[in-house]
Design an enzyme around this catalytic site. Structure first.
Site, PDB file in Angstrom:
ATOM      1  N   ARG A  25       0.823  -1.223   0.000  1.00 59.00           N
ATOM      2  CA  ARG A  25       0.000   0.000   0.000  1.00 59.00           C
ATOM      3  C   ARG A  25       0.858   1.275   0.000  1.00 59.00           C
ATOM      4  O   ARG A  25       0.474   2.286  -0.575  1.00 59.00           O
ATOM      5  CB  ARG A  25      -0.933  -0.036   1.219  1.00 59.00           C
ATOM      6  CG  ARG A  25      -1.934   1.101   1.281  1.00 59.00           C
ATOM      7  CD  ARG A  25      -2.951   0.843   2.384  1.00 59.00           C
ATOM      8  NE  ARG A  25      -3.668   2.037   2.770  1.00 59.00           N
ATOM      9  CZ  ARG A  25      -4.834   2.431   2.262  1.00 59.00           C
ATOM     10  NH1 ARG A  25      -5.419   1.714   1.341  1.00 59.00           N
ATOM     11  NH2 ARG A  25      -5.419   3.538   2.671  1.00 59.00           N
ATOM     12  N   ILE A  51      -7.163   7.836  -1.541  1.00 57.57           N
ATOM     13  CA  ILE A  51      -7.046   6.371  -1.533  1.00 57.57           C
ATOM     14  C   ILE A  51      -7.913   5.929  -0.354  1.00 57.57           C
ATOM     15  O   ILE A  51      -7.827   6.495   0.742  1.00 57.57           O
ATOM     16  CB  ILE A  51      -5.571   5.912  -1.377  1.00 57.57           C
ATOM     17  CG1 ILE A  51      -5.464   4.385  -1.255  1.00 57.57           C
ATOM     18  CG2 ILE A  51      -4.867   6.551  -0.191  1.00 57.57           C
ATOM     19  CD1 ILE A  51      -3.996   3.865  -1.262  1.00 57.57           C
ATOM     20  N   SER A  52      -8.790   4.951  -0.578  1.00 59.92           N
ATOM     21  CA  SER A  52      -9.764   4.583   0.452  1.00 59.92           C
ATOM     22  C   SER A  52      -9.092   3.929   1.660  1.00 59.92           C
ATOM     23  O   SER A  52      -8.006   3.358   1.552  1.00 59.92           O
ATOM     24  CB  SER A  52     -10.804   3.630  -0.140  1.00 59.92           C
ATOM     25  OG  SER A  52     -11.421   4.223  -1.258  1.00 59.92           O
ATOM     26  N   GLN A  53      -9.793   3.991   2.784  1.00 58.51           N
ATOM     27  CA  GLN A  53      -9.361   3.339   4.018  1.00 58.51           C
ATOM     28  C   GLN A  53      -9.148   1.837   3.746  1.00 58.51           C
ATOM     29  O   GLN A  53      -9.950   1.227   3.033  1.00 58.51           O
ATOM     30  CB  GLN A  53     -10.499   3.545   5.034  1.00 58.51           C
ATOM     31  CG  GLN A  53     -10.333   2.887   6.360  1.00 58.51           C
ATOM     32  CD  GLN A  53     -11.682   2.788   7.088  1.00 58.51           C
ATOM     33  OE1 GLN A  53     -12.753   2.789   6.454  1.00 58.51           O
ATOM     34  NE2 GLN A  53     -11.635   2.726   8.389  1.00 58.51           N
TER      35      GLN A  53
END
Ligand code: SAM
Length: 205
Positions: A25, A51-53
């Site tokens: 990530r 950027i999503s959780q």
């Protein structure tokens, strides 16, 4: 991240857990945010997008129920992180992003990591990608006012679409199954995504 945020919150799909362990990530955020890459919240990726959780990425992927054979359409490439998770778990990923600079950066990351099963497009994802339809799975990673009709029409019979639906600030994650041309909808958790902007989404930025 995986023990506390993913397994600890109830994600059970072993494929999803393994993909979250494998995909780096920190390579999907800018240098100055790398120390925060595995934290429990979304991060800015430029152009006002995020950027999503990690948990949200894992949950949406689990809800897609991937077996490894599916052709997947993703709307909202963003950083490309979710794209990489999908590439780990499906046969082919078609991903559309409306902001060219984000799509380009995501493509570079995905290619550098060696994924060969991802096709990128810049444009309005709300109208889908008819040339490659139907898709077994469709994932929308931005908040929509409703199920985009064109996208539902590009979902194969028995296929599954995961889409956050609500207003611009607050949505509920919807799991939409195509049952003989009719949508069968189940609701999952509350969420907050950036708006899906386009012909069958919200107007303007
Ligand atoms: N899944 C991404 C990740 O892992 O980085 C995060 C996606 S971000 C929450 C939502 C993305 O959807 C943004 O990059 C935004 O530009 C994009 N987007 C919004 N409306 C769109 C549309 N109509 N077509 C394609 N992309 C769109």
């Amino acid at each position: 991240m995986v023990d506390e945020q993913i397994i600890g919150r109830g994600i059970k799909d072993q494929g999803v857990i393994e993909a979250m362990l494998v995909v780096p990530r920190h390579k999907f955020v800018s240098e100055n945010l790398r120390t925060q890459a595995y934290n429990d919240y979304p991060l800015p990726i430029g152009a006002g997008q995020t950027i999503s959780q990690p948990y949200m990425v894992a949950l949406m992927t689990e809800l897609l129920q991937l077996s490894g054979k599916e052709k997947v359409l993703e709307i909202g490439t963003g950083s490309g992180y979710q794209t990489a998770i999908l590439a780990e778990l499906s046969s082919q990923v078609f991903t559309i992003e409306r902001i060219a600079e984000l799509s380009q950066a995501a493509r570079q990351r995905i290619e550098k990591l060696g994924y060969k099963n991802v096709v990128f497009r810049v444009g309005d994802g709300t109208i889908g990608w008819p040339e490659f339809a139907p898709f077994d799975r469709i994932l929308i990673t931005a908040g929509a006012p409703d199920i985009p009709k064109s996208l539902f029409s590009q979902l194969s019979d028995g296929g599954v679409m995961v889409v956050p639906i609500g207003d611009r600030n607050f949505q509920i994650l919807n799991v939409v199954k195509n049952v003989g041309g009719r949508p069968e909808v189940e609701q999952s958790i509350e969420c907050t995504f950036v708006p899906l902007v386009g012909k069958e989404g919200w107007n303007g930025a």
